[in-house]
Write a protein that holds these residues in place. Structure first.
Motif, mmCIF file in Angstrom:
data_model
loop_
_atom_site.group_PDB
_atom_site.id
_atom_site.type_symbol
_atom_site.label_atom_id
_atom_site.label_comp_id
_atom_site.label_asym_id
_atom_site.label_seq_id
_atom_site.Cartn_x
_atom_site.Cartn_y
_atom_site.Cartn_z
ATOM 1 N N MET A 31 0.886 -1.166 -0.143
ATOM 2 C CA MET A 31 0.108 0.124 0.002
ATOM 3 C C MET A 31 1.004 1.186 -0.129
ATOM 4 S SD MET A 31 -3.281 0.640 2.376
ATOM 5 C CE MET A 31 -2.645 1.443 3.849
ATOM 6 N N ALA A 32 0.335 2.344 -0.777
ATOM 7 C CA ALA A 32 1.326 3.433 -1.060
ATOM 8 C C ALA A 32 1.379 4.271 0.434
ATOM 9 C CB ALA A 32 0.706 4.475 -2.093
ATOM 10 N N ALA A 33 2.262 5.043 0.802
ATOM 11 C CA ALA A 33 2.199 5.653 1.971
ATOM 12 C C ALA A 33 0.932 6.727 1.965
ATOM 13 C CB ALA A 33 3.461 6.424 1.909
ATOM 14 N N LYS A 67 -7.921 5.941 -0.833
ATOM 15 C CA LYS A 67 -7.428 6.292 0.319
ATOM 16 C C LYS A 67 -5.892 6.477 0.546
ATOM 17 C CE LYS A 67 -6.182 1.202 0.797
ATOM 18 N NZ LYS A 67 -6.846 0.525 -0.434
ATOM 19 N N SER A 68 -5.216 6.213 -0.286
ATOM 20 C CA SER A 68 -3.744 6.402 0.049
ATOM 21 C C SER A 68 -3.394 7.966 -0.519
ATOM 22 C CB SER A 68 -2.812 5.614 -0.834
ATOM 23 O OG SER A 68 -3.071 5.866 -2.058
ATOM 24 N N GLN A 69 -4.500 8.711 -1.254
ATOM 25 C CA GLN A 69 -4.208 9.894 -1.532
ATOM 26 C C GLN A 69 -4.772 11.122 -0.662
ATOM 27 O OE1 GLN A 69 -2.395 10.683 -4.323
ATOM 28 N NE2 GLN A 69 -2.215 8.273 -4.408
ATOM 29 N N LYS A 106 -9.008 0.748 4.741
ATOM 30 C CA LYS A 106 -7.918 -0.070 4.995
ATOM 31 C C LYS A 106 -7.754 -1.380 4.196
ATOM 32 C CE LYS A 106 -8.287 0.895 10.135
ATOM 33 N NZ LYS A 106 -9.803 1.373 10.235
ATOM 34 N N ASN A 107 -8.769 -1.502 3.600
ATOM 35 C CA ASN A 107 -8.700 -2.812 2.549
ATOM 36 C C ASN A 107 -8.552 -2.388 1.112
ATOM 37 O OD1 ASN A 107 -8.922 -5.150 4.579
ATOM 38 N ND2 ASN A 107 -10.230 -3.590 5.325
#
Lengths: 191, 198, 195
Positions: free
Chosen positions: B1-3, C59-61, C120-121
């Motif tokens: 997963m990217a930070a 989510k990561s952005q 989270k998934n």
């Protein structure tokens, strides 16, 4: 429209929780003690009134004016979310004692559908101006607090009662709420 | 997963801006796409309501609608139904504020002689199981009005009232308020019908 | 956690209405009949799946501090899509559900799943989660609607079962609370026996 009629109707006859099913989540969540119920009620009066005034003005002077009513849901919920944050920050600075009392309930209010519901109802009811909407919001919030507090009072007693095994906890709370709603239906004769 | 992106001020503003812009654009598109169908659905509903309450017609009553004043600052919309060039009926969209909760909207259809042909309920917020018996789908109560010609004594309605008030309409059981409101809406529509004849 | 498990737990073990007590407002407010409950459940399921997908993708952005407002915007957009679509193609159903359609946005279930699961998934698991939780919610609403319709109007899915009016109170507000209370009690009893 008569203000008295709006007030009585919003508090008793069309009670937000017991007749309209708005704000049922906190109704069961924070109704274990009368004290917390009062705190939550106070916080809701605060936020619901401000939120309804602001959303009313936004609806009339921005959404209606530019014909973008379809942005209503998204705008209203963002306004309510930011308002809750704002109220939290201001209370913290201005009145620490009030913040102590209401603080923990504020974040819960964003997802209290009574606030959004009343805001939408106020702008979509024919003949409601700013004054009527404000009165309606305050009265609805008082109705919310009233139902919550009565219910908390009953639940405090309920803990000491001998309830059948399967009905303990949540189920008996629902049945109690139903009976309370039945009692409130009696008010419909007033209108 | 990217930070995860860090919560710097710039990042937060940029992300929220992008999310809101994308959301608003998407909604604008969906709105444009559904605008036509929504209008049509509304028109269709109105047309169906008119069809139900007046005699067979072959014109477009919605296109020929006109407004009639029934009191100072109080107007109702009327839809004339014609077959060939002959007026066969008039549908009046009427409402009352005397309902149990909120306005009750009705479409009342009149024959040319002023008698009620049929009534359909457009919108109401009355209690389910009680007040909603005014709907044709729930009970045939509203058929009681068919064939009656509303009468007035001055401004007071004479016959279109519940029996409790001296009229000829048996109220829906345990629902006097809704029934009274229904009569009120009908009487208002008749004033519009009468004024349209002038 | 197995894929099957992610999908099925929304029905019984973590059922939104009966166990977690989330989304109670629509669960009580729209279930005057089985068909209304089902429609509300499906509308919610759609929003839940879509918001789960988008939240999982972005989510990561999203910086942590603004994640809640960002999720709310995503959810509110899909709610509006549902609202406009229903107005256009199912106007009668929209008239019945009315206020509760825009209120999907404050259904704690949806923000809850975005925060607790989708953020989270991966996308596939988030879809499964949304589908399971959503259909579990729809199931609960349909059951509650069916019970109230049978007792209150004497019919199910608009098919008449017996003559007469039924106990009107179950269609009205008090019946909603009481019916849900007894349903939870019965469910508690059943799950305890099997465990």
């Amino acid at each position: 429209m008569e203000y008295v009629l709006i007030i009585i109707s919003a508090i008793f006859v069309n009670n937000v929780i017991l007749a309209k099913f708005l704000g049922v989540c906190p109704f069961f969540g924070v109704s274990k003690k009368v004290e917390t119920a009062l705190g939550m009620g106070g916080a809701v009066v605060f936020v619901m009134t401000i939120a309804t005034i602001v959303t009313y003005l936004i609806q009339k002077y921005i959404l209606d004016k530019f014909g973008i009513q379809y942005m209503q849901t998204i705008t209203f919920i963002l306004i309510i979310a930011s308002l809750v944050q704002l109220v939290e920050i201001i209370l913290k600075k201005m009145s620490p004692s009030l913040y102590q009392a209401l603080g923990i309930f504020l974040p819960l209010i964003t997802t209290n559908c009574a606030v959004l519901g009343v805001a939408i109802l106020a702008v979509s009811t024919d003949g409601f101006g700013l004054m009527e909407s404000t009165v309606y919001a305050i009265a609805s919030a008082i109705g919310f607090g009233l139902a919550l507090t009565i219910f908390a009072g009953i639940r405090e007693q309920l803990d000491m009662m001998d309830v059948p095994e399967g009905m303990k906890g949540v189920p008996i709370a629902f049945v109690t709420a139903g009976i309370l709603a039945l009692a409130f239906m009696g008010f419909s004769g007033i209108a | 997963m990217a930070a995860k992106k860090e919560s710097t001020f710039i990042n937060m503003v940029v992300v929220l801006l992008i999310v809101s812009t994308v959301a608003a654009t998407t909604l604008a598109f969906v709105y444009q796409a559904t605008k036509g169908p929504i209008e049509q659905a509304k028109l269709k509903k109105q047309k169906n309501a008119i069809k139900k309450v007046v005699a067979d017609f072959d014109n477009n009553p919605i296109a020929e609608n006109f407004k009639v004043a029934i009191a100072e600052g109080d107007t109702l919309e009327c839809y004339p139904a014609k077959k060939g060039d002959k007026l066969v009926g008039l549908a009046v969209k009427t409402y009352t504020k005397k309902g149990f909760s909120g306005k009750i909207w009705l479409m009342v259809g009149y024959n040319p002689d002023g008698s009620i042909n049929n009534i359909s309920v457009l919108e109401h917020k009355e209690t389910p199981g009680l007040g909603d018996k005014m709907e044709k789908a729930k009970s045939d109560w509203s058929n009681k009005f068919n064939g009656l010609i509303p009468e007035f004594k001055g401004d007071e309605p004479v016959n279109i009232k519940v029996t409790k008030d001296g009229g000829v309409i048996d109220a829906i059981t345990a629902t006097t308020i809704s029934s009274r409101a229904f009569c009120d809406a009908v009487n208002r529509s008749f004033i519009a019908f009468k004024n349209s004849q002038k | 956690m197995s894929k099957v498990n992610i999908f099925t737990r929304g029905f019984f073990k973590e059922n939104a209405v009966f166990v977690m007590l989330l989304g109670l407002c629509p669960a009580l407010g729209t279930t005057t009949s089985a068909i209304n409950g089902l429609a509300m459940g499906l509308a919610t399921t759609f929003v839940l799946i879509m918001s789960n997908i988008v939240v999982s993708l972005i989510k990561s952005q999203i910086p942590d501090k603004v994640r809640i407002p960002a999720y709310i915007v995503v959810i509110a957009s899909f709610v509006t899509v549902v609202e406009l679509t229903m107005k256009a193609y199912l106007p009668e159903l929209f008239a019945v559900l009315g206020l509760f359609i825009p209120l999907i946005v404050v259904n704690c279930l949806i923000l809850g799943r975005a925060e607790a699961f989708a953020s989270k998934n991966n996308v596939f698991d988030s879809i499964l989660d949304g589908l399971g939780m959503g259909l579990g919610f729809a199931m609960a609403l349909t059951i509650l609607g069916a019970v109230r319709e049978v007792l209150g109007s004497g019919s199910i899915f608009d098919i008449p079962l017996y003559e007469g009016d039924g106990a009107l109170v179950f269609v009205l507000a008090p019946g909603a609370f009481i019916a849900l209370g007894y349903l939870i009690a019965i469910l508690n009893k059943l799950t305890k026996k099997t465990a």
